[in-house]
Design a protein around this motif. Structure first.
Motif, PDB file in Angstrom:
ATOM      1  N   TYR A  67       0.837  -1.206   0.000  1.00  0.00           N
ATOM      2  CA  TYR A  67       0.000   0.000   0.000  1.00  0.00           C
ATOM      3  C   TYR A  67       0.870   1.254   0.000  1.00  0.00           C
ATOM      4  O   TYR A  67       0.604   2.210  -0.738  1.00  0.00           O
ATOM      5  N   GLY A  71      -4.303   7.101  -4.491  1.00  0.00           N
ATOM      6  CA  GLY A  71      -4.937   7.926  -3.482  1.00  0.00           C
ATOM      7  C   GLY A  71      -4.495   9.371  -3.459  1.00  0.00           C
ATOM      8  O   GLY A  71      -4.503  10.000  -2.398  1.00  0.00           O
ATOM      9  N   GLN A  72      -4.079   9.910  -4.624  1.00  0.00           N
ATOM     10  CA  GLN A  72      -3.739  11.322  -4.655  1.00  0.00           C
ATOM     11  C   GLN A  72      -4.956  12.175  -4.292  1.00  0.00           C
ATOM     12  O   GLN A  72      -6.082  11.852  -4.677  1.00  0.00           O
ATOM     13  N   ARG A 129       0.980   4.066  -2.831  1.00  0.00           N
ATOM     14  CA  ARG A 129       0.780   5.482  -2.504  1.00  0.00           C
ATOM     15  C   ARG A 129       1.903   6.338  -3.082  1.00  0.00           C
ATOM     16  O   ARG A 129       1.674   7.431  -3.610  1.00  0.00           O
TER      17      ARG A 129
END
Length: 629
Positions: free
Chosen positions: A259, A268-269, A263
């Motif tokens: 994860y 997940g920006q 990232r």
């Protein structure tokens, strides 16, 4: 005379009762101890129903054990159940029940509920116990202890025998064999001493056991000779979920590292707020918008791009009823306003060989040319995303780097998971499970691809494929308790691989410019997917081309059918670039997308009566029971 008659009548009734009484003629158990300390058990029960009509037998097997009366229970792990009757498969069902002696048990009900039987029948029950090693009563050694015949049987057992097969680290010289018979908690024994057939195989036997008399076999040996030890974990609270399981924390740790890697590579920006837009994004072709939308340049974006070229006046879509669509190039010359990808699609892919493009007669040569040129178009788009400042790195390269590093990170956890699976299932069974898992994963891949490309026949094939794989996988996992199931090695492996693939489709870092463009695309999608007739009617007064410019994006966003129906609802003529019955437009789009999907595929040259088992209270069988039903 009257007393003699009563005596004869009583004896007759007694003889009649005995003639009809049920009993176990022969109870045999074959117990194999693995080098890791797990147990593979085969029980063969010769059950005599007499003249009574029954459906079958039931077998109660404890899921927990107590090392002594009044102590907290400890967990056993069961699996790989199978049953036979008279050498043939037989219906069976399982449920959990509770006993004051043995605690929680599996009740294995064997027999057909719609058929009754009588007389003598042979039952074979197979199962695996992952944890068969416990501390010996002297506190210095370990012991293999199993209540072979539970005290819950409510019928007599005429003959009993248990054969024990030891692994290579144990033999007659370094083990001591004990047995206990009688009711629950008994420390006496009427069973024979161990009869050694060879250095690693012995048996004990007993005769004429009364109802509720069980048999426990215990093999004591020095600690450290088997893979598992007598150390046990008490069942209590949330911590029991993780007790004694290295694969689970290793998997969770690896998922956490993957994860963080994802990232770092754009997962997940923070995108900011999205405001609805009523016009398409400016200075972007639909292929460029499709790439920025999901970070993929793929075949699904081609059909919307064809509609866009039609709306710009460079081609017509001819959709005769009963035939595949045909693309016809117009006389309009390409302008400087066209983006490089639009020019490439128009000149190098659709009309490189002439002024028409048919979705009929998709020859291998045509597929090969199309596939090669699509690779060039995709490279052009990926390079554009970086050169134009929308993405920090080619997302395709980002995915490859992420995949390589995530696989490296996963190697230790994968090794731990596979080793645990080997210990639990053995090499032969593990190989079969992995092969089946690969087939299941392929089915998932085909299913996802069919949904993405909207291919009905491929979707149907994937469903059948997955159903077949599930039928094979289900018996492997259906007998594993829920808390053990989530720690099951192959379930953890699926979780690990699934996490890698899930993040794989989301990595690829946007720049600030790219995030702004993404928000604009998403804002326009809000409008296209939610617009209502009244709102659109008002917009058409200000922007007459709203419907025409929105149709390619409606296809990109998956709502083309809804959008095309707005033409009829607003009483507007179909787009100028479409020739054919407008009611067949959706079918034409489907044929076009199917054809493009086929063309983009890599060419071939490139590619009960329920019987009881017992608790570990020290002797005399234990919980569990059985009888007929």
């Amino acid at each position: 005379m009257k007393k003699l008659f009563q005596l004869i009548l009583g004896l007759s009734l007694l003889l009649g009762f005995l003639a009809e009484a049920e009993e176990i003629r022969d109870y045999r158990c074959d117990l194999t101890v693995t080098p890791q300390g797990s147990l593979d058990i085969i029980e063969t029960i010769l059950y005599d129903f007499g003249d009574k009509q029954r459906h079958g037998i039931y077998r109660d097997i404890p899921l927990t054990v107590r090392l002594s009366p009044g102590t907290s229970p400890y967990k056993l792990d069961f699996g790989a159940f199978s049953v036979e009757m008279d050498g043939q498969p037989v219906p069976s069902s399982k449920e959990k029940i509770s006993s004051s002696d043995a605690g929680e048990m599996i009740r294995l009900k064997i027999g057909d509920p719609y058929i009754t039987i009588s007389g003598i029948h042979s039952y074979v029950i197979r199962y695996h116990i992952a944890r068969g090693i416990f501390p010996a009563s002297d506190g210095n050694n370990d012991a293999i202890r199993w209540n072979v015949l539970g005290t819950g049987w409510n019928v007599p057992v005429r003959a009993f025998r248990c054969d024990v097969h030891l692994p290579r680290t144990l033999n007659r010289e370094n083990v001591t064999v004990f047995s206990y018979t009688g009711r629950y908690g008994s420390t006496n024994s009427v069973a024979s001493d161990a009869h050694w057939i060879d250095a690693r195989h012995f048996y004990i036997q007993a005769k004429n056991l009364a109802p509720h008399e069980g048999v426990t076999v215990e093999v004591v040996y020095p600690k450290g000779l088997l893979g598992d030890t007598g150390r046990v974990e008490k069942i209590s609270g949330f911590g029991a979920l993780f007790a004694g399981s290295l694969p689970l924390p290793a998997t969770l740790l690896t998922i956490g590292l993957i994860y963080l890697l994802a990232r770092k590579n754009g997962l997940g920006q923070k995108t900011g707020s999205i405001a609805p837009r009523y016009r398409p994004p400016e200075n972007l072709s639909i292929l460029q918008a499709g790439l920025l939308l999901d970070k993929f340049a793929d075949t699904e974006d081609l059909a919307p791009a064809i509609l866009e070229l039609g709306e710009l006046g460079y081609l017509k879509i001819i959709n005769p009823k009963g035939s595949k669509p045909l693309l016809q190039r117009t006389d309009k010359e390409p302008e400087e306003a066209l983006t490089p990808d639009q020019r490439f699609l128009l000149d190098r892919i659709l009309f490189a060989e002439g002024n028409s493009f048919s979705f009929d007669h998709l020859t291998s040569r045509k597929k090969e040319r199309f596939f090669d040129r699509m690779q060039n178009l995709n490279k052009l788009l990926y390079d554009w995303a970086v050169d134009a400042g929308y993405m920090r790195e080619n997302p395709k390269n980002t995915r490859l780097g992420y995949l390589f590093i995530s696989l490296l990170i996963s190697l230790p956890a994968t090794a731990i998971i596979l080793y645990e699976a080997y210990l639990e299932y053995g090499s032969q069974r593990l190989t079969g499970m992995i092969v089946t898992l690969i087939f299941f994963s392929l089915g998932i891949s085909i299913l996802i691809e069919s949904i993405r490309k909207r291919l009905f026949m491929q979707f149907l094939f994937a469903v059948i494929w997955l159903a077949g794989s599930s039928i094979i996988l289900l018996p492997i996992y259906q007998d594993i308790p829920y808390d053990r199931l989530i720690k099951s090695p192959l379930i953890l492996l699926i979780l690990l691989i699934g996490t890698i693939l899930l993040f794989l489709r989301r990595v690829g870092p946007y720049t600030a410019k790219g995030l702004k463009a993404w928000r604009e695309i998403m804002g326009y999608r809000e409008f296209v997917t939610r617009v209502e007739e009244d709102r659109l009617r008002r917009l058409l007064k200000e922007y007459p081309d709203t419907l025409a410019k929105g149709l390619p994006y409606a296809l990109l966003f998956g709502v083309a059918s809804k959008w095309s129906k707005l033409y009829a609802a607003l009483q507007l003529p179909p787009p100028d670039y479409y020739e054919g019955n407008w009611s067949d437009f959706d079918y034409g789009l489907r044929d076009m997308r199917d054809g493009l999907a086929q063309l983009s595929d890599p060419p071939a040259s490139s590619t009960g009566g329920f019987s009881g088992g017992g608790g570990f209270s020290g002797g005399g069988g234990g919980g569990g029971g059985g009888g007929s039903w």
